[in-house]
Design an enzyme around this catalytic site. Structure first.
Site, PDB file in Angstrom:
ATOM      1  N   ASP A 123       0.785  -1.232   0.000  1.00 32.35           N
ATOM      2  CA  ASP A 123       0.000   0.000   0.000  1.00 32.35           C
ATOM      3  C   ASP A 123       0.817   1.283   0.000  1.00 32.35           C
ATOM      4  OD1 ASP A 123      -2.633  -0.984  -0.199  1.00 32.35           O
ATOM      5  OD2 ASP A 123      -2.496  -1.703   1.850  1.00 32.35           O
ATOM      6  N   ASP A 130      -7.084  -4.152  -5.365  1.00 32.08           N
ATOM      7  CA  ASP A 130      -6.692  -2.844  -4.809  1.00 32.08           C
ATOM      8  C   ASP A 130      -5.290  -2.431  -5.270  1.00 32.08           C
ATOM      9  OD1 ASP A 130      -8.251  -4.662  -3.268  1.00 32.08           O
ATOM     10  OD2 ASP A 130      -8.233  -3.341  -1.544  1.00 32.08           O
TER      11      ASP A 130
HETATM   12  N1  GLY Z   1      -7.455  -1.628   0.282  1.00 33.07           N
HETATM   13  C1  GLY Z   1      -8.370  -2.030   1.264  1.00 33.07           C
HETATM   14  C2  GLY Z   1      -9.785  -1.647   1.009  1.00 33.07           C
HETATM   15  O1  GLY Z   1     -10.168  -1.265  -0.070  1.00 33.07           O
HETATM   16  O2  GLY Z   1     -10.571  -1.740   1.910  1.00 33.07           O
END
Ligand code: GLY
Length: 408
Positions: free
Chosen positions: A120, A185
């Site tokens: 992330d 994601d």
């Molecule tokens: N990346 C985690 C979410 O979208 O909750």
């Protein structure tokens, strides 16, 4: 040193603000935008006052079940959204008092550039330092982005040709039997890599991003255009081991935020590569959501479009704001009937800006939007404000304004 940095920011930005002011003079400002910017300035201003009274930077994410605000540290995947929101608010309002605050909140999470244990870092650094760099061109921001891209690149796995999202030795992820899990994601982290190649001249980052986008395109999508949440790969031979979910209702269901990440992520890939297959995927996934028989009339999706108790299931405003922002970008691209994407985004924004979703001043923990969902399977953040819903709402507002003023 701090003083020099601040003066540099102010000098770059004064130039930028004076250009923007010139543009504003010749163009009528839409009252929808004015109204929402004024509200956001006041609401986030309330939160800024709380932060400034505390001893260190407290980074707001959501509301806890006891209605107090949850603040995160730099290592949380959501740490870049509040600093990023302040950059957007600065651009939208032209209020230069926000500049030093945006810099301070951004700098407070700089350690995130070194994170190599999850994917992330793209979200975190691009939303904070990336917006800081785009807005002010302060050289230090650029250096942080390049270092963060190096950290993210350590997660590239040769055999499957993807960036590994989660480590399988930590937390709940260790209980799933995964080897190399990749979540949709992750498409949102690629923008940092594309930027890093432009900033450093090192094409490694670009190639990693393209490899990841290509393998994800091949493995994550169903024929109807919707996508899985998690694909688990073998590190030994690169084959797919599992197609599953973590935050959706079921492995074969449509987790709405996953669709939003896919639409937005492939839009960025098309912008950066001009490869039509990426745009086609973004449009196909959007088409799937747009024509979904269970999509509510106000266009704010349920947290999962296959959740069992629809219509009595929570909505997810974060998916809606992310999709709206992507659609504004698509409306500026070389697509048939481009303006139809703006019209659709405008409708989403009208819903989000209605009392059904937009908070009252001073309420909702000073977040802008109500009614998002973090993760129902984990029992966390159900029907709450989330800082990323607000971030993409402000980004969408800025994109809408720039399109209407002819500066985008
Ligand atoms: N990346 C985690 C979410 O979208 O909750």
């Amino acid at each position: 040193m701090k003083k020099v940095l601040y003066i540099t920011i102010l000098a770059c930005s004064t130039l930028w603000v004076s250009c923007t002011e010139k543009n504003k003079q010749s163009v009528r400002t839409d009252s929808f935008i004015e109204k929402n910017v004024a509200f956001a300035r006041a609401q986030i201003g309330n939160e800024i006052r709380i932060i400034e009274k505390s001893e260190k930077f407290t980074n707001p994410v959501t509301l806890k079940t006891d209605s107090t605000i949850y603040y995160c540290d730099y290592a949380d995947w959501r740490s870049g959204f509040f600093p990023g929101s302040v950059w957007y608010l600065y651009e939208l309002s032209g209020d230069t008092t926000l500049l030093s605050l945006a810099d301070k909140y951004t700098s407070a999470i700089e350690e995130a550039k070194k994170l190599t244990w999850h994917h992330d870092v793209g979200f975190m650094i691009n939303c904070s330092f990336g917006n800081g760099w785009r807005t002010t061109k302060v050289p230090r921001y650029k250096e942080v982005m390049i270092e963060a891209a190096r950290s993210l690149a350590t997660r590239f796995r040769e055999k499957p040709g993807i960036i590994q999202s989660w480590d399988v030795t930590r937390g709940w992820q260790s209980e799933r039997g995964w080897e190399c899990p990749v979540i949709i994601d992750n498409m949102m982290n690629l923008e940092l890599l594309f930027e890093a190649t432009k900033l450093s001249g090192d094409s490694t980052f670009y190639h990693i991003a393209v490899n990841h986008a290509d393998r994800t395109l091949k493995e994550h999508f169903r024929t109807n255009g919707s996508c899985y949440h998690v694909i688990d790969y073998s590190l030994a031979d690169g084959m797919v081991r599992h197609r599953q979910t973590a935050q959706g209702y079921a492995d074969e269901s449509t987790w709405s935020r996953g669709q939003a990440w896919a639409i937005y992520g492939y839009t960025v890939c098309y912008r950066e590569t001009h490869d039509k297959k990426y745009l086609n995927q973004a449009l196909k996934t959007f088409q799937f959501m747009k024509t979904h028989p269970r999509l509510p009339k106000d266009l704010i999706p349920y947290w999962d479009m296959d959740a069992p108790n629809i219509p009595n299931e929570p909505r997810d405003a974060s998916s809606a704001s992310c999709i709206a922002s992507a659609l504004y970008e698509i409306s500026t691209m070389d697509v048939p009937d481009a303006n139809s994407y703006k019209i659709y985004a405008d409708s989403i924004m009208a819903s989000l800006a209605s009392p059904n979703y937009l908070a009252s001043l001073g309420k909702n923990g000073n977040f802008l939007l109500m009614h998002s969902v973090g993760s129902i399977p984990h029992g966390t953040e159900i029907d709450v404000p989330l800082n990323y819903a607000d971030y993409y709402f402000l980004e969408a507002l800025k994109r809408k304004r720039d399109i209407e003023e002819g500066t985008r």
